[in-house]
Write an enzyme that holds these catalytic residues in place. Structure first.
Site, PDB file in Angstrom:
ATOM      1  N   LYS A  55      57.615  32.677  56.005  1.00 14.91           N
ATOM      2  CA  LYS A  55      58.367  32.424  57.225  1.00 14.91           C
ATOM      3  C   LYS A  55      57.889  31.080  57.788  1.00 14.91           C
ATOM      4  O   LYS A  55      56.756  30.669  57.538  1.00 14.91           O
ATOM      5  CB  LYS A  55      58.045  33.548  58.222  1.00 14.91           C
ATOM      6  CG  LYS A  55      59.041  33.710  59.313  1.00 14.91           C
ATOM      7  CD  LYS A  55      58.845  35.065  59.989  1.00 14.91           C
ATOM      8  CE  LYS A  55      59.549  35.079  61.330  1.00 14.91           C
ATOM      9  NZ  LYS A  55      60.949  34.688  61.307  1.00 14.91           N
ATOM     10  N   SER A  72      69.309  34.591  65.713  1.00 14.12           N
ATOM     11  CA  SER A  72      68.722  33.549  66.547  1.00 14.12           C
ATOM     12  C   SER A  72      67.287  33.950  66.848  1.00 14.12           C
ATOM     13  O   SER A  72      66.951  34.360  67.950  1.00 14.12           O
ATOM     14  CB  SER A  72      69.529  33.411  67.846  1.00 14.12           C
ATOM     15  OG  SER A  72      68.914  32.472  68.683  1.00 14.12           O
ATOM     16  N   GLY A 107      64.568  32.001  66.444  1.00 16.15           N
ATOM     17  CA  GLY A 107      63.872  30.916  67.157  1.00 16.15           C
ATOM     18  C   GLY A 107      62.480  30.655  66.615  1.00 16.15           C
ATOM     19  O   GLY A 107      61.562  30.314  67.364  1.00 16.15           O
ATOM     20  N   CYS A 143      66.639  24.260  61.139  1.00 15.23           N
ATOM     21  CA  CYS A 143      66.846  25.524  61.848  1.00 15.23           C
ATOM     22  C   CYS A 143      67.800  25.303  63.013  1.00 15.23           C
ATOM     23  O   CYS A 143      67.542  24.458  63.870  1.00 15.23           O
ATOM     24  CB  CYS A 143      65.527  26.080  62.368  1.00 15.23           C
ATOM     25  SG  CYS A 143      65.763  27.551  63.370  1.00 15.23           S
ATOM     26  N   GLY A 161      72.290  30.735  50.009  1.00 16.52           N
ATOM     27  CA  GLY A 161      73.379  30.920  50.968  1.00 16.52           C
ATOM     28  C   GLY A 161      74.320  31.992  50.461  1.00 16.52           C
ATOM     29  O   GLY A 161      75.220  31.722  49.672  1.00 16.52           O
TER      30      GLY A 161
END
Lengths: 251, 299
Positions: B43, B68, B70, B128, B241
């Site tokens: 991550k 989202s 963040g 991001c 993707g």
């Protein structure tokens, strides 16, 4: 935690809204703890994309069962599945409830929030606790068993009103040591306020949208007050059970 | 048995399958031997801990997932103290994903990580969509990308992978800029911008309103980006993707990706990477083609 494709071994239709799916697996059943959950997905369906989380409803004879309410695409798909059809299961996940011994315990559930409690009650009974179980629903269809004190909003069965009204009255006359609660967030918020009045330990089991279910993605976070500071905790891994007093409830 | 070994920068991967940053963690080691992956991407880590965005952070749509998060992460120090030694136990390439709010901050993080053993590469996350100063703003300016990667190239000999955003008109320019600055590989794509609205409350389903969109819905977008970039750079591409199965992975490889990463599908089927590795072996055996000959073989 295990990931397995298992056939449905039993399917019990409770009524138009609710049903129970049961799976048999020695390893999975052996790992289960009250308040934990599994993620279930019909592998034949691409949509919805993500598996859905379900509390462990009960565990017996190497079987694990899930009480499911038809609320959306995934649960309607599950309701149409037959015994023998396979579902992908990931679990058990999360931490579950902290168990107590020789205590007076109040359980409060609303609607599908009833799901984790039969397994918990079984364990608490073995540990010689005295249990009072209050359950509420909108109508008679949301009521599951006769061994609890039931409330319905329309008065179609049990007492008319909200389960939170019932527990408030109960706590005015009875002393309990611990409250376990699961249900809609508004109900849990109210239960927290009531428990605060009577200064009773409270464990709440929460539900959120999850992506990974195992603590990787940080998507299912809720706000918790820890040491006076607001922090994000993952419902899937840090929960799903939290100290009700620490939860920052949504308005 | 087909040979799936592939070189990405200075790393030798036993197979071309890895995971997209943010969708994988050591938790998966409970389910399968994660050493079987070509690489593991962590991550994204930042210099200081980041609490992440306000919830709700997730919404599922008809054809993908909005998130989202963040860049919630424990920060560099905690990562090194608590997580890195766990990653180091696995017999595969460890790639640490990094974000920063300035070139010097990226540099600081890499300098520190370079002192740690068993890290094979860095994925530089400049794409991001969910953070203001540490994300996409970096990755949309070829000048900044050049300066950043040139700076990092001087600091580390380890493999540098630059993760690109598709939320830009000419992704090729950014890709060329990263390559010229010394990047060893590119990974693409990061999530695209997306949104979902609750029609009862009329509020966005994600607290921040706009989110990153991943999953099957972005596969054609990702694929054409890989195809375009593969035509203009010589360094390897890690394609990602919306990859859900071997066939999806093959499309990316044929389009020009040397390796592939699985993201959202890890949440659906935690064993998917292993299934894709086996699926690729089977395909190569059946088609009697070498893996390297398959890369970019689109006709």
């Amino acid at each position: 935690m295990l990931y397995k494709l298992l056939p449905i071994v039993e399917k019990e239709i409770i009524n138009n809204k609710y049903f129970i799916l049961t799976f048999s697996n020695y390893d999975m059943a052996g790992q289960c703890y009250p308040g934990q959950f599994f993620r279930l997905k019909n592998p034949q369906q691409n949509f919805p994309i993500l598996p859905r989380p379900f509390s462990i409803h009960n565990v017996y004879e190497n079987k694990v069962s899930f009480l499911i309410k038809k609320v959306g695409t995934a649960t309607i798909q599950f309701s149409a599945m037959k015994v023998g059809q396979k579902i992908a299961l990931l679990g058990p996940l999360g931490n579950g409830f902290t168990l107590h011994q020789n205590k007076k315990i109040l359980i409060v559930s609303g609607g599908i929030g009833y799901a984790p409690f039969p397994f918990l009650v079984g364990k608490l009974n073995q540990m010689k606790n005295e249990i009072f179980f209050f359950h509420g629903g909108k109508t008679a269809e949301d009521i599951f068993s006769n061994d609890v004190i039931d409330f319905t909003e329309d008065g179609s069965i049990g007492e008319e009103g909200l389960v939170t009204d019932g527990i408030e009255q109960f706590l005015q006359k009875n002393q309990v040591d611990v409250v376990y609660a699961c249900g809609p967030q508004m109900m849990l918020k109210k239960v927290t306020e009531i428990c605060k009045q009577f200064n009773i330990d409270l464990q709440v089991s929460l539900e959120t949208i999850m992506a990974c279910g195992i603590g990787v993605c940080c998507g299912c976070t809720i706000r918790i007050i820890e040491n006076g500071k607001m922090v994000y905790k993952k419902v899937c891994k840090d929960g799903t059970v939290f100290d009700g007093y620490k939860v920052v409830w949504n308005e | 048995m087909a040979d799936l070994k592939i070189k990405i920068g200075k790393m030798l991967w036993k197979n071309p399958v890895t995971v997209a940053s943010g969708t994988f963690g050591l938790e998966y080691a409970e389910l399968f031997d994660i050493s079987q992956l070509g690489a593991i991407v962590t991550k994204t880590i930042t210099l200081l801990p980041k609490p992440g965005n306000e919830p709700p952070r997730l919404a599922e749509t008809e054809a993908g997932l909005l998130n989202s998060i963040g860049l919630q992460n424990p920060g560099l120090e905690n990562f090194i103290k608590n997580d890195l030694s766990e990653y180091q136990k696995f017999d595969t390439n460890i790639i640490v994903s990094i974000a920063g709010s300035s070139i010097s901050e990226f540099g600081e993080v890499i300098q520190e990580l370079d002192r740690q053993p068993e890290i094979d590469g860095y994925e530089i996350n400049i794409s991001c969509p969910n953070v203001e100063n540490e994300g996409i703003a970096f990755g949309t300016d070829k000048g900044i990308v050049h300066n950043l990667i040139s700076h990092l190239r001087k600091i580390t000999n380890r493999t540098i992978i630059v993760k690109l955003t598709p939320n830009i008109t000419f992704i090729e320019e950014i890709a060329i800029s990263a390559e010229k600055a010394g990047a060893d590989a590119l990974s693409l794509i990061n999530t695209v911008y997306g949104m979902a609205i609750d029609i009862e409350t009329r509020k966005p389903k994600i607290k921040n309103g706009i989110a990153g969109y991943s999953g099957i819905g972005i596969k054609p977008i990702a694929l054409q980006n890989v195809y375009k970039v593969a035509k203009v750079v010589k360094i390897p591409i890690i394609g990602m993707g919306g990859i859900r199965n071997t066939n999806d992975a093959l499309e990316f490889i044929i389009a020009g990706a040397s390796a592939i990463a699985v993201g959202t599908q890890n949440f659906v089927n935690p064993l998917i990477c292993l299934e894709i590795i086996q699926g690729l072996e089977k395909y190569l055996d059946e088609q009697k083609i070498q893996y390297n000959d398959l890369i970019g073989s689109v006709r």
